[in-house]
Design a protein around this motif. Structure first.
Motif, PDB file in Angstrom:
ATOM      1  N   GLY A   9       0.825  -1.205   0.000  1.00  0.00           N
ATOM      2  CA  GLY A   9       0.000   0.000   0.000  1.00  0.00           C
ATOM      3  C   GLY A   9       0.855   1.248   0.000  1.00  0.00           C
ATOM      4  N   VAL A  10       1.532   1.492   1.123  1.00  0.00           N
ATOM      5  CA  VAL A  10       2.270   2.767   1.245  1.00  0.00           C
ATOM      6  C   VAL A  10       3.460   2.762   0.283  1.00  0.00           C
ATOM      7  CG1 VAL A  10       3.588   4.184   2.839  1.00  0.00           C
ATOM      8  CG2 VAL A  10       1.533   3.025   3.638  1.00  0.00           C
ATOM      9  N   THR A  11       4.207   1.629   0.256  1.00  0.00           N
ATOM     10  CA  THR A  11       5.375   1.612  -0.639  1.00  0.00           C
ATOM     11  C   THR A  11       4.921   1.755  -2.088  1.00  0.00           C
ATOM     12  OG1 THR A  11       6.269   0.024   0.940  1.00  0.00           O
ATOM     13  CG2 THR A  11       7.485   0.334  -1.091  1.00  0.00           C
ATOM     14  N   LEU A  70      11.618   5.057  11.875  1.00  0.00           N
ATOM     15  CA  LEU A  70      10.609   5.751  11.046  1.00  0.00           C
ATOM     16  C   LEU A  70      10.695   7.264  11.275  1.00  0.00           C
ATOM     17  CD1 LEU A  70       8.593   4.701   9.047  1.00  0.00           C
ATOM     18  CD2 LEU A  70       6.836   4.709  10.807  1.00  0.00           C
ATOM     19  N   PHE A  71      10.904   7.671  12.538  1.00  0.00           N
ATOM     20  CA  PHE A  71      11.006   9.111  12.842  1.00  0.00           C
ATOM     21  C   PHE A  71      12.247   9.693  12.170  1.00  0.00           C
ATOM     22  CE2 PHE A  71       9.847  12.853  14.921  1.00  0.00           C
ATOM     23  CZ  PHE A  71      10.938  13.427  15.556  1.00  0.00           C
ATOM     24  N   ALA A 116       3.711   9.819  10.122  1.00  0.00           N
ATOM     25  CA  ALA A 116       5.080   9.735   9.575  1.00  0.00           C
ATOM     26  C   ALA A 116       5.033   9.260   8.124  1.00  0.00           C
ATOM     27  CB  ALA A 116       5.912   8.775  10.420  1.00  0.00           C
ATOM     28  N   LEU A 117       4.273   8.197   7.858  1.00  0.00           N
ATOM     29  CA  LEU A 117       4.202   7.691   6.477  1.00  0.00           C
ATOM     30  C   LEU A 117       3.603   8.756   5.554  1.00  0.00           C
ATOM     31  CD1 LEU A 117       3.003   4.038   7.241  1.00  0.00           C
ATOM     32  CD2 LEU A 117       5.262   4.752   6.466  1.00  0.00           C
ATOM     33  N   THR A 118       2.644   9.529   6.070  1.00  0.00           N
ATOM     34  CA  THR A 118       2.041  10.560   5.215  1.00  0.00           C
ATOM     35  C   THR A 118       3.047  11.659   4.911  1.00  0.00           C
ATOM     36  OG1 THR A 118       0.014  10.099   6.412  1.00  0.00           O
ATOM     37  CG2 THR A 118       0.035  12.066   5.040  1.00  0.00           C
ATOM     38  N   THR A 177      12.006  -1.465   6.100  1.00  0.00           N
ATOM     39  CA  THR A 177      12.183  -1.383   4.641  1.00  0.00           C
ATOM     40  C   THR A 177      11.405  -0.204   4.066  1.00  0.00           C
ATOM     41  OG1 THR A 177      12.354  -3.773   4.636  1.00  0.00           O
ATOM     42  CG2 THR A 177      11.972  -2.719   2.516  1.00  0.00           C
ATOM     43  N   VAL A 178      10.181   0.050   4.603  1.00  0.00           N
ATOM     44  CA  VAL A 178       9.415   1.177   4.029  1.00  0.00           C
ATOM     45  C   VAL A 178      10.089   2.493   4.403  1.00  0.00           C
ATOM     46  CG1 VAL A 178       7.745   1.705   5.863  1.00  0.00           C
ATOM     47  CG2 VAL A 178       7.091   1.905   3.500  1.00  0.00           C
ATOM     48  N   ALA A 179      10.714   2.549   5.591  1.00  0.00           N
ATOM     49  CA  ALA A 179      11.412   3.791   5.979  1.00  0.00           C
ATOM     50  C   ALA A 179      12.572   4.057   5.010  1.00  0.00           C
ATOM     51  CB  ALA A 179      11.936   3.670   7.414  1.00  0.00           C
ATOM     52  N   PHE A 180      13.373   3.024   4.738  1.00  0.00           N
ATOM     53  CA  PHE A 180      14.515   3.209   3.830  1.00  0.00           C
ATOM     54  C   PHE A 180      14.015   3.548   2.426  1.00  0.00           C
ATOM     55  CE2 PHE A 180      18.715   2.448   5.529  1.00  0.00           C
ATOM     56  CZ  PHE A 180      18.461   1.922   6.788  1.00  0.00           C
ATOM     57  N   THR A 181      12.938   2.873   1.980  1.00  0.00           N
ATOM     58  CA  THR A 181      12.453   3.141   0.619  1.00  0.00           C
ATOM     59  C   THR A 181      11.967   4.581   0.504  1.00  0.00           C
ATOM     60  OG1 THR A 181      11.723   0.850   0.599  1.00  0.00           O
ATOM     61  CG2 THR A 181      10.890   2.258  -1.150  1.00  0.00           C
ATOM     62  N   GLY A 182      11.285   5.064   1.554  1.00  0.00           N
ATOM     63  CA  GLY A 182      10.804   6.456   1.517  1.00  0.00           C
ATOM     64  C   GLY A 182      11.964   7.422   1.370  1.00  0.00           C
ATOM     65  N   VAL A 183      13.008   7.243   2.205  1.00  0.00           N
ATOM     66  CA  VAL A 183      14.153   8.167   2.126  1.00  0.00           C
ATOM     67  C   VAL A 183      14.830   8.024   0.769  1.00  0.00           C
ATOM     68  CG1 VAL A 183      16.419   8.673   3.111  1.00  0.00           C
ATOM     69  CG2 VAL A 183      14.511   8.159   4.609  1.00  0.00           C
TER      70      VAL A 183
END
Lengths: 321, 115, 491, 104
Positions: free
Chosen positions: A66-68, A168-169, A305-307, D71-77
């Motif tokens: 979803g988010v990715t 995440l932060f 954070a995701l947003t 993994t989603v944190a790294f992909t976002g950055v």
């Protein structure tokens, strides 16, 4: 389930996943690669539920796909047009020539074979099946929640979850750092298509309701802060796409919402030290209530954070904190 | 033919029919030339397919709660796909003006690498 | 409540709280809060290190669940050494960053990201759990990528390359942790090591995975290509932190996995030794060829890390001889601490020159009539440690490595510290001669574009003097490094 | 060939493919997709090992959840850095030097 001979369904599922991954990695165009990645995500969600991991399937669907997926599609479609590498086919992926293909395939086969023998070796002779399952199930009565995975995440190994929320932060900090000093230029909120605005007004409350349900379901069945945070992020991203999202003056509110989850976790950690003598210790009497409280704030922080990561990708409307 | 077996058979038929519609939808996605016809194929076939699969599973759902949740999945999916199809058919129209990035009629970029 | 084992949690959760505080505070409060936070964190780490030095390893069961279910924090001699290094170098860099905005990429995000790196490093050093080590390395990796990205436009490309390397390394490490857990049934470090040793499981594959994973993150040749652009294009304070501290966390985890969990692999140890020797040679040659000061210092990091990898062949060839083991461990510890201080000082000096004169290209700096004397002095003193001249820690470390290689009968390894010392002297003296020589064409002197405050000019010198003083510390360092030593490999 | 071994081979295939493409691919976006595929491969190893016992090992499932979020944190950055690097490359003057743009 692990050591009976492999069934047809598993073979098909395994082959589908590898095929999806191969398509995603060797697609000639960026959009093709992203679409294949989304299909791979769905296949993985099916794979995790097949392997008896509903929590992981839910997280894979909500976060991994979803988010990715939203991040990738936004990166491909809204990127600066010139950014797409010039090639015969618009968006062609450079370096996908035949020679590179053959050597790449050979390397992949060799590496895969090596890793395969390593894994087979590990799972083979004398391996300790079940690992800590007995330990966890034996202590579920004092864990504060009924669902074993949530108990591990928020009580037995809560330090890992704390570090993970910090990751995440840190991602949000790194992402907003690249925006530089000037606030992103807010495009005048163009009149969004009426259907989109209507759809968002109807769906956003429903999505927040689903997020809350997934969060509180986490104490006795698959669910929890991460999956609920991803659904909340979906709602916030939908609101922003429809132009109803938080505006530039909500920067401070977003900043507090980002910090409140990890901060609550740290307060509980310090409380554990004062009350029980060890960091993060939860008195079995209070464990249930504390876990739900921390999990709720975590879900909020994860969703925001995701947003913010998504909005910073498109230099979104909101001024990230 | 006990009721259980009948139920089992009916849900199997429904699920298979649903997947049949999905296949038709995907075939439409691959074969049809341009954006609007593809959207037409996708939204109709997939929604019907999803509905049949959900109905098939509802018959097997243990509790009423599980059945209700399955139906919610369908009720959420339908408006979502309808609105998305509507917006895409207006040429990637996030804004009312419909910035014709891809414009109706020209084949959309996506969908080439469908799984 | 104030039992010292609580410090184990404080050194990690303290900086984590500071990450949240500095992430929210308005900009003008950041330097003072940062300085106070850095003082508190380094004090806690130093008290913990002193406690471990005095009365041996200390453990702390998190959340009240003992191992194997819960996560246990543990600090032994090696952890204390790395914690103290991170505390002192971290405090020095924080003082420098608080007094010069340009050093932080002129961006308020420096402070939360820097405390996230600090918390992650402390979490790696006190982790007693395999998966926890992986998550702590992720915190360090992502925060370091964020810090590199503060370097603005030219730093975004190298930051992305650094991210790819960090993630590839972490993924392979996670697979290795999964294999160990599948075999040992527990994630707790010491228990996993004992069970693997007794289970007779062929852990060669897991060892290869760990070596590749952490070799990538520690920039071991041939996996070093990502480091110079990332450390070169990052802001001054960030490059100092990355080269002096972040690269060492990966080496620390490799040592933990190698000695405490998987057990030494003789063949792989020789391979690591050879790659270390190649790093010293190749890094040195590349450093000689650079025309920009920050690139010289970045390649010097690749070279100096090579020495540390001699620990593996020397300990596996020592065959339990306590004298050789003590020399190998003491030598590596001295080089780790010496390199930490000297490299941080060198990067701060290079950054100061760059911000004052607007460039770090050696040909341009040659036109400076009289470059900042205290900064050039700092570079000279740092060069003494990096080249390994007495009485610095660099010399003590290299001397003990030579003793260890002679004692274990493997003379070949002695050539690396000796030859490496000459090479590092060469590439460090080249920029120094540029500074100290009379500028050729006096007609076009390069003016000072910015003035540097007192603290900015003397911080590098101070940092460079510490390894000289510590060089006289004698047996203190080897004792600390071998407190609570590994089951097989330690005395 | 047991189910566990089959899925371990699938994981090995995912990891092998993804690691090679992560190193060889020239387009950073494909490398970011390779990160996610490699992550899924490593998580498949964990979940397959967890499935060896009847109630699957909850500790491994918790580890996998942690892996997905990281993994989603790294992909976002990674994606934001990719977008900024491309914008900077495309319009070097305009917003290339958000910070003070130190560089060799």
């Amino acid at each position: 389930m692990g050591d009976d001979p492999v069934g047809l369904l598993d073979v098909l599922l395994g082959l589908a996943v590898v095929a999806g991954a191969a398509t995603a990695l060797t697609a000639r165009r960026r959009m093709g690669a992203v679409v294949s990645f989304l299909v791979l995500g769905v296949l993985l969600a099916v794979l995790w539920s097949r392997l008896g991991a509903p929590d992981v399937a839910l997280a894979e669907a909500a976060i991994g796909t979803g988010v990715t997926g939203a991040l990738f599609v936004d990166a491909v479609t809204r990127g600066p047009p010139a950014a797409r590498p010039p090639g015969a086919v618009p968006g062609a992926v450079p370096g996908a020539g035949a020679r590179a293909g053959v050597s790449g395939a050979l390397a992949a086969v060799l590496l895969g074979a090596g890793l395969g023998t390593a894994f087979a070796g590990a799972a083979g002779a004398g391996a300790a099946p079940g690992g800590l399952t007995g330990q966890v199930l034996g202590r579920m009565d004092v864990a504060g929640v009924e669902h074993p995975v949530s108990a591990v995440l928020l009580n037995f190994r809560s330090y890992d979850t704390l570090l993970e929320v910090v990751v995440l932060f840190v991602a949000v900090l790194s992402v907003t750092a690249t925006l530089g000093e000037e606030r992103p230029r807010h495009p005048a909120p163009a009149a969004r298509a009426a259907t989109l605005v209507w759809f968002c007004r109807v769906m956003a409350p429903v999505l927040v309701l689903v997020a809350a349900w997934v969060l509180f379901a986490g104490s006795d069945r698959p669910g929890g802060a991460f999956q609920s945070g991803a659904v909340l992020a979906g709602a916030l991203i939908l609101m922003d796409t429809a132009g109803l999202g938080p505006g530039p003056d909500h920067g401070r509110l977003l900043r507090v919402a980002l910090v409140v989850g990890p901060a609550a976790f740290l307060v509980v950690a310090a409380g554990g030290l004062v009350a029980e003598g060890e960091w993060l210790a939860l008195d079995p009497v209070w464990a249930g209530g504390l876990i739900v409280a921390v999990e709720t704030l975590l879900a909020l922080s994860i969703g925001v954070a995701l947003t913010v990561v998504f909005l910073a990708l498109g230099r979104g409307r909101v001024s990230p904190p | 033919m006990t009721a259980g077996l009948l139920l089992e058979l009916l849900s199997a038929v429904l699920v298979v029919a649903g997947t049949g519609f999905f296949t038709v939808g995907t075939l439409g996605l691959v074969r049809l030339p341009d954006l609007r016809t593809r959207l037409h194929a996708l939204t109709k076939a997939d929604n019907l397919g999803l509905g049949l699969v959900v109905l098939g599973l509802v018959l097997q759902a243990g509790s009423a709660g599980a059945a209700a949740k399955l139906l919610v999945v369908w009720f959420l999916a339908m408006p979502a796909s309808a609105v998305v199809a509507h917006l895409m058919s207006r040429g990637g129209g996030l804004s009312a003006a419909g910035s014709a990035a891809d414009g109706p009629g020209t084949p959309g970029e996506g969908g080439s690498g469908g799984g | 409540m104030n039992d010292p084992s609580a410090l184990l949690g404080l050194v990690v959760l303290g900086p984590l709280a500071l990450v949240l505080v500095t992430g929210v505070l308005p900009e003008r409060w950041l330097p003072p809060v940062g300085l106070a936070g850095a003082a508190g964190t380094s004090a806690a780490a130093l008290v913990l290190a002193a406690h471990v030095g005095r009365s041996g390893p200390v453990g702390h069961d998190l959340a009240g669940w003992g191992p194997p279910l819960g996560i246990v924090l543990r600090a032994d001699g090696l952890s204390a050494l790395f914690l103290a290094l991170t505390a002192l170098v971290g405090a020095g860099v924080t003082v420098y960053a608080a007094s010069d905005r340009a050093a932080t990429g002129d961006h308020p995000r420096f402070w939360p990201l820097w405390f996230a790196v600090w918390a992650g490093l402390d979490a790696v050093y006190v982790a007693g759990d395999l998966f926890n080590t992986y998550v702590a390395l992720e915190v360090v990796g992502l925060a370091a990528v964020g810090l590199v990205a503060l370097g603005g436009g030219p730093a975004w490309g190298p930051a992305l390359r650094y991210l790819f390397v960090a993630v590839l390394g972490s993924t392979l490490l996670l697979v290795a942790v999964a294999l160990v857990y599948a075999q040992a049934g527990t994630l707790e470090l010491l228990a996993a090591g004992e069970r693997l040793a007794s289970s007779g499981w062929d852990s060669r594959w897991a060892a290869v995975l760990v070596v590749v994973a952490l070799g990538l993150k520690a920039a071991l040749v041939p996996m070093h290509a990502w480091l110079p652009p990332a450390h070169g294009s990052a802001p001054t304070a960030v490059s100092a932190v990355l080269s002096a501290l972040v690269v060492k966390a990966a080496f620390f985890v490799l040592v933990r996995m190698w000695f405490w969990v998987l057990g030494p692999e003789p063949v792989l140890a020789v391979v690591l030794g050879l790659l270390g020797a190649l790093a010293v040679l190749w890094g040195g040659v590349l450093a000689l060829a650079q025309r920009h000061l920050k690139q010289v210092v970045a390649y010097s990091t690749v070279a100096q890390m090579g020495y540390l990898f001699l620990l593996f062949p020397l300990t596996s060839a020592a065959a339990g001889d306590p004298e050789v083991l003590r020399a190998a461990w003491g030598g590596t510890a001295a080089l780790v601490v010496g390199h930490g201080f000297a490299k941080a000082s060198l990067f701060l000096s290079a950054g100061t020159l760059k911000s004052v004169y607007g460039t770090d290209s050696l040909s341009e700096l040659a036109r400076v009539v009289r470059p900042l004397p205290s900064v050039v002095m700092g570079m000279g003193v740092a060069a003494v440690t990096l080249a390994g001249l007495p009485p610095s820690l660099g010399f003590a470390g290299k001397w003990q490595l030579v003793v260890a290689s002679v004692g274990s009968g493997q003379w070949g390894w002695a050539a690396v510290p000796i030859g490496g010392g000459l090479l590092s002297a060469a590439y460090l003296l080249k920029p120094l001669t540029v500074m100290l020589r009379e500028p050729q064409d006096r007609a076009r002197p390069l003016p000072e574009s910015r003035s540097a405050s007192l603290r900015v000019r003397y911080a590098p010198l101070l940092l460079a003097l510490v390894p000289l003083v510590l060089g006289l510390a004698g047996p203190a360092l080897p004792d600390l490094a071998t407190t609570g030593g590994p089951p097989g490999g330690g005395p | 060939m047991s189910t566990l071994e089959w899925y371990l081979w699938v994981a090995a295939a995912l990891l092998g493919l993804a690691c090679v493409r992560l190193l060889l691919a020239r387009d950073p976006l494909v490398r970011l997709i390779a990160i996610n595929v490699a992550g899924s491969g490593s998580l498949l190893v964990l979940v397959a090992l967890a499935a060896r016992t009847d109630p699957p090992d909850p500790v491994l499932h918790a580890l996998v959840l942690t892996g997905i979020v990281i993994t989603v944190a790294f992909t976002g950055v990674g994606l934001v850095l990719l977008r900024r690097a491309e914008e900077a490359a495309e319009a070097p003057g305009e917003d290339g030097a958000a910070g003070n743009g130190e560089g060799p």
